[in-house]
Design an enzyme around this catalytic site. Structure first.
Site, PDB file in Angstrom:
ATOM      1  N   GLU A   1       0.811  -2.660  12.704  1.00 60.41           N
ATOM      2  CA  GLU A   1       1.050  -4.112  12.674  1.00 60.41           C
ATOM      3  C   GLU A   1       1.562  -4.678  13.998  1.00 60.41           C
ATOM      4  O   GLU A   1       1.879  -5.865  14.064  1.00 60.41           O
ATOM      5  CB  GLU A   1       2.021  -4.441  11.529  1.00 60.41           C
TER       6      GLU A   1
ATOM      7  N   GLN B   1       2.530   2.602  13.981  1.00 58.69           N
ATOM      8  CA  GLN B   1       2.383   3.740  13.069  1.00 58.69           C
ATOM      9  C   GLN B   1       0.954   4.251  13.170  1.00 58.69           C
ATOM     10  O   GLN B   1       0.068   3.532  13.631  1.00 58.69           O
ATOM     11  CB  GLN B   1       2.704   3.319  11.644  1.00 58.69           C
TER      12      GLN B   1
ATOM     13  N   TRP C   1       0.838  -1.213   0.000  1.00 60.64           N
ATOM     14  CA  TRP C   1       0.000   0.000   0.000  1.00 60.64           C
ATOM     15  C   TRP C   1       0.865   1.252   0.000  1.00 60.64           C
ATOM     16  O   TRP C   1       0.395   2.342  -0.288  1.00 60.64           O
ATOM     17  CB  TRP C   1      -0.953   0.005   1.206  1.00 60.64           C
ATOM     18  N   ASP C   2       2.147   1.076   0.301  1.00 56.85           N
ATOM     19  CA  ASP C   2       3.101   2.189   0.276  1.00 56.85           C
ATOM     20  C   ASP C   2       2.967   2.996  -1.017  1.00 56.85           C
ATOM     21  O   ASP C   2       3.090   4.210  -1.018  1.00 56.85           O
ATOM     22  CB  ASP C   2       4.552   1.663   0.354  1.00 56.85           C
TER      23      ASP C   2
HETATM   24  C1  BGC Z   1       4.841  -1.352   7.556  1.00 53.09           C
HETATM   25  C2  BGC Z   1       3.803  -1.426   6.455  1.00 53.09           C
HETATM   26  C3  BGC Z   1       4.504  -1.251   5.122  1.00 53.09           C
HETATM   27  C4  BGC Z   1       5.632  -2.236   4.951  1.00 53.09           C
HETATM   28  C5  BGC Z   1       6.427  -1.994   3.706  1.00 53.09           C
HETATM   29  C6  BGC Z   1       5.908  -2.401   7.304  1.00 53.09           C
HETATM   30  O1  BGC Z   1       6.900  -2.328   8.267  1.00 53.09           O
HETATM   31  O2  BGC Z   1       4.230  -1.565   8.798  1.00 53.09           O
HETATM   32  O3  BGC Z   1       2.833  -0.424   6.640  1.00 53.09           O
HETATM   33  O4  BGC Z   1       3.582  -1.404   4.108  1.00 53.09           O
HETATM   34  O5  BGC Z   1       6.514  -2.128   6.046  1.00 53.09           O
HETATM   35  O6  BGC Z   1       7.039  -0.743   3.744  1.00 53.09           O
END
Ligand code: BGC
Length: 734
Positions: A478, A591, A336-337
């Site tokens: 997460e 986050q 989703w980045d």
């Molecule tokens: C973050 C996610 C992100 C992923 C890739 C993870 O550490 O929590 O939001 O999409 O890294 O950058």
């Protein structure tokens, strides 16, 4: 050859070489053109380097991570022998070292004064660029100047097919040819059978005759020149490189051979102006000016630069991975980045690129449909990590970070489902900003509608509470998995379903044929649509009118409260500090999650709600070592609650992520989402650009030492110039 003039606000500089930090600098000095990028390694190589170059879409199979972007055959290679001694910073004495990247043009230069083990001193200058105007061309220029001796200089310019991806070797040799001045090599990925062809031409200028040879070593052809140089007569030269893969042309070998046949060396002076001009146009559209803060100015340009060199301009079947094309991190997978963090820069300044990136999701819709089907749902469910096909490629088990003998189950690929709404959100945002009805009609609508089917089907009816729910999910934060009713997920799913219904109405009026076609193909029956309405009305979207708080997920407020400020100083994340289970039991978050929701759907929440949630969640967020995606969003929300100084702290954390390696993992590649977030923080945070269906407005909140922000964006095809100063904010239509 003179070094180019440096402009401090456009330059990233390194004035000292330390092997300990070389991989960090390799990431920083990544250059590229949206087709391929090379890390900032030395032409001659160095022990401990992470020598890698990546091209969009060149994936090959691997265990555990399913697929990864393949490290290209090495085309940078230049080995130099000075009077019989190999030039290498690993030996002898580095008397002077200076490296710099000019972000205006993507020119990377290095100036070295080196004393060999036998005591001979040489000045070497290297410059290289990957052409933005001619995407298959890379040029490396070198100057070799003996300062206190004369002798033979041997230059070896190779094309090395023996590269690997740290653990895995992906290239299989197919063909090659070497003459005394040119060489080409063709390899193919082992499992996905994608061919790549590279060609090289070595040109050397010297006061004395140049002896040439071609070493036709299998999978590693090398062009060799030998000539004499002295303090009065330095030598210079160019390595001209062409790269074509089977993704751009059915016959890359012929393409490369044709380019070699037409090559007239030296090429630099001919290729440079058009490349530089293309960059100039790029910056005209995308630059952001910050006056009063040189560090911030450079960092913003660096973020934009890194996204521009990773942005596919000719290809709508690829997207930008979380680490762009600059490192092995996340294996080139797309998250989703891209849609939520990186895309806005493109949507508002280079909509053609945004269209390509969104088209990637349309081309991979079948993979998303397969994922939904496999999970027992209707419609399309986008993968958390995506690569060539749109199938889920998140690894399910990986070695524990502290104890590799243990495996950790990664759940994001199973239950971090908000990605489908994120993609729909990005499409809608693109449509609103550009007015690109054609894209919405032909591609965007199919994505939004088929993913809406997934949301409606995935919603669970809770008869006791008389509501729909999404249980067992992971939200943006997460640190907490297997949670029920994550607010971000539920609110976005509701928004998504509503938007899908509005879109259907729009299609009915503006594209009745397409409407009929989609209704029939996606089985959007009246019963199905009535169910969508029902989910919209009865989906649980947490909100406490007493406090104005939105509970991040059900039961979050009952988790153990921790004051993160009490744990300072620390240099590890809360998850490492408390362990995975331990962090899950607390209210510490990785986050912004609720704040992310408030950012994306501002029309749903008033200022008091924003303030209450900002105050609650900010001290519980792991800003320093949580996700790199967090600080830029936190900065924007700090601006929204009128705290620009606090916003500035968060902003600089994002701005320094790669330049200063604040998280210690920049060697894995650029934090692409953070880079996109940096642009958003200036534009939507400090300048306070607000976009709605009816237009746009500004509500600036500048840090006290900033004197001016200026940038352009496009609104429905029209360029708009924005200028914000502490006294005024003005907009001029260009
Ligand atoms: C973050 C996610 C992100 C992923 C890739 C993870 O550490 O929590 O939001 O999409 O890294 O950058």
């Amino acid at each position: 050859m003179q070094p180019s003039t440096l402009h401090p606000l456009w330059c990233i500089e390194q004035s000292h070489f330390d092997p300990q930090t070389q991989r960090h600098w390799e990431t920083v000095f990544t250059t590229g053109n949206g087709l391929f990028c090379t890390r900032g390694v030395f032409e001659e190589g160095h022990r401990g380097e992470e020598r890698a170059a990546f091209m969009h879409g060149l994936f090959d199979d691997v265990p555990v991570h399913f697929t990864e972007l393949v490290n290209l055959p090495d085309a940078l290679e230049l080995e130099i022998f000075l009077n019989g001694e190999r030039f290498s910073l690993e030996q002898g004495q580095v008397l002077e070292f200076h490296r710099w990247l000019d972000m205006r043009t993507g020119l990377l230069e290095r100036e070295v004064r080196w004393r060999s083990p036998q005591g001979h001193t040489t000045r070497l200058h290297f410059a290289r660029f990957i052409s933005l105007a001619d995407p298959h061309l890379m040029l490396i220029r070198f100057l070799i100047h003996p300062l206190d001796y004369q002798g033979e200089i041997e230059v070896r310019a190779g094309l090395n097919g023996e590269t690997d991806n740290l653990q895995y070797k992906h290239w299989e040799w197919l063909a090659q040819e070497t003459s005394s001045q040119q060489a080409w090599l063709v390899c193919s990925t082992r499992k996905t059978n994608l061919p790549i062809a590279l060609g090289a031409h070595l040109h050397v200028e010297s006061h004395t005759p140049v002896e040439r040879a071609g070493w036709d070593v299998r999978n590693h052809p090398v062009l060799v020149t030998r000539t004499f140089a002295s303090p009065e007569h330095p030598i210079s030269g160019e390595k001209i490189v062409y790269i074509y893969s089977g993704r751009e042309t059915p016959d890359p070998q012929s393409a490369v051979r044709a380019r070699l046949a037409q090559t007239e060396a030296p090429l630099w002076d001919h290729a440079w102006p058009v490349h530089a001009h293309t960059w100039e146009r790029e910056w005209e559209a995308c630059d952001v000016i910050i006056e009063g803060d040189e560090e911030a100015q450079r960092a913003v340009r660096f973020s934009i630069f890194q996204l521009l060199i990773a942005a596919p301009r000719q290809d709508e079947r690829v997207s930008i991975g979380a680490k762009t094309l600059s490192g092995y991190g996340y294996r080139g997978h797309v998250f989703w980045d891209t849609e939520i963090f990186m895309l806005p820069l493109f949507t508002y300044t280079r909509p053609e690129i945004a269209r390509n990136l969104l088209s990637y999701r349309w081309h991979t819709l079948e993979g998303a449909r397969r994922k939904a089907r496999r999970n027992g749902y209707k419609g399309a469910q986008y993968p958390w990590e995506s690569a060539a096909t749109g199938d889920e490629v998140t690894p399910t088990w990986v070695p524990h970070y502290a104890d590799p003998t243990r495996l950790i189950r990664i759940w994001t690929g199973d239950i971090e489902i908000h990605i489908s709404a994120d993609i729909a959100y990005a499409i809608h945002q693109y449509w609103r900003a550009t007015g690109d009805d054609e894209f919405m009609r032909d591609r965007g609508s199919e994505i939004i509608l088929d993913t809406a089917r997934f949301w409606a089907n995935r919603a669970e009816w809770n008869p006791d509470r008389h509501r729909y729910e999404y249980t067992d999910v992971i939200g943006p934060d997460e640190y907490h998995d297997h949670v029920d009713n994550n607010a971000y997920t539920n609110y976005l799913a509701r928004w998504h379903l509503q938007t899908a219904l509005e879109l259907l109405e729009w299609l009915k009026v503006h594209a009745p044929d397409r409407h009929a076609n989609l209704v029939q193909r996606l089985e959007l029956t009246p019963t199905e649509l009535a169910h969508w309405q029902d989910v919209i009305h009865k989906l649980y979207c947490p909100f406490d009118p007493q406090t104005g708080l939105i509970e991040q997920f059900e039961g979050y407020f009952q988790r153990k409260d921790v004051r993160l400020a009490d744990l300072e100083p620390r240099n590890v994340s809360i998850q490492v500090l408390f362990g995975i289970e331990g962090a899950n039991e607390t209210q510490a978050i990785k986050q912004p999650d609720v704040l992310m929701l408030l950012y994306l759907l501002p029309e749903l929440f008033n200022a008091e709600v924003v303030q209450a949630n900002y105050d609650y969640y900010t001290p519980r967020t792991d800003h320093t070592y949580g996700s790199s995606l967090g600080p830029s969003i936190q900065a924007i929300m700090a601006c929204r609650v009128g705290r620009p100084e606090e916003a500035y702290e968060h902003f600089m954390r994002a701005a320094r992520a790669d330049l200063d390696n604040v998280r210690g993992n920049a060697e894995d590649g650029i934090h692409g989402a953070s880079a996109g977030g940096v642009w958003q923080a200036v534009v939507f945070g400090f300048a306070g650009l607000r976009i709605s269906d009816s237009g746009w407005s500004l509500k600036p909140a500048l840090p006290s030492h900033w004197k001016r922000i200026a940038f352009k964006f496009k609104w429905r095809g029209q360029p708009v110039c924005v200028e914000v100063t502490p006294q005024t904010s003005s907009q001029v239509m260009a």
